[in-house]
Design an enzyme around this catalytic site. Structure first.
Site, PDB file in Angstrom:
ATOM      1  N   CYS A  84      -5.810  18.464  32.947  1.00  0.00           N
ATOM      2  CA  CYS A  84      -6.854  18.058  32.000  1.00  0.00           C
ATOM      3  C   CYS A  84      -8.098  18.953  32.059  1.00  0.00           C
ATOM      4  CB  CYS A  84      -7.277  16.623  32.273  1.00  0.00           C
ATOM      5  SG  CYS A  84      -7.976  16.451  33.917  1.00  0.00           S
ATOM      6  N   CYS A 130      -4.397  12.452  38.209  1.00  0.00           N
ATOM      7  CA  CYS A 130      -5.843  12.395  38.452  1.00  0.00           C
ATOM      8  C   CYS A 130      -6.127  12.110  39.923  1.00  0.00           C
ATOM      9  CB  CYS A 130      -6.485  11.307  37.621  1.00  0.00           C
ATOM     10  SG  CYS A 130      -6.029  11.371  35.898  1.00  0.00           S
TER      11      CYS A 130
HETATM   12 FE1  FES Z   1      -8.767  14.516  34.207  1.00  0.00          FE
HETATM   13 FE2  FES Z   1      -8.049  12.167  35.073  1.00  0.00          FE
HETATM   14  S1  FES Z   1      -7.881  12.914  33.041  1.00  0.00           S
HETATM   15  S2  FES Z   1      -8.862  13.774  36.183  1.00  0.00           S
END
Ligand code: FES
Length: 129
Positions: free
Chosen positions: A36, A109
């Site tokens: 992400c 994450c």
């Molecule tokens: Fe980036 Fe969780 S979506 S750390």
């Protein structure tokens, strides 16, 4: 609507423990999430006690989602007071389990928190050698 997160995740997200930059840290772990693009820093302060190196203080800064904030908060609680070697053994699963689980889509994450902690410890050890 029911949250996809456990109560514990939500509680740590709302009241993160040990959040913020540490000015006089002995080492700083830095890790980015390739999935992400989010970023996390883990700061540690190390103290010698009975010939052992202990994590005397720890804090985090996370630029990420709710799961990343909750897992960082939890990892600081798990690592505080532990020896460096004990803290190195904390895994992503330990963090997720302590939070009563994370939704599968959010497991990546939780990698940030454990990896950030390990990075801070490894850098600290390298600096000392
Ligand atoms: Fe980036 Fe969780 S979506 S750390």
């Amino acid at each position: 609507m029911k949250s996809i997160y456990s109560e514990k995740v939500m509680e740590h997200f709302r009241n993160p423990r040990n959040m913020g930059e540490m000015k006089n840290a002995d080492s700083i772990g830095e890790v980015g999430n390739p999935v992400c693009g989010d970023l996390m820093y883990i700061y540690i302060k190390v103290k010698e006690e009975n010939g052992q190196e202990i994590i005397a203080d720890i804090s985090f800064q996370t630029f990420g989602c709710a799961a990343a904030i909750a897992t960082s908060s939890m990892v600081t609680e798990l690592a505080k007071g532990k020896t460096l070697n004990e803290a190195l053994k904390l895994t992503r699963n330990d963090v997720a389990e302590s939070l009563d689980g994370l939704p599968p889509i959010k497991m990546h994450c939780s990698n940030l928190a454990a990896d950030g902690l390990h990075d801070a410890i490894i850098k600290y050890k390298e600096k000392k050698e």
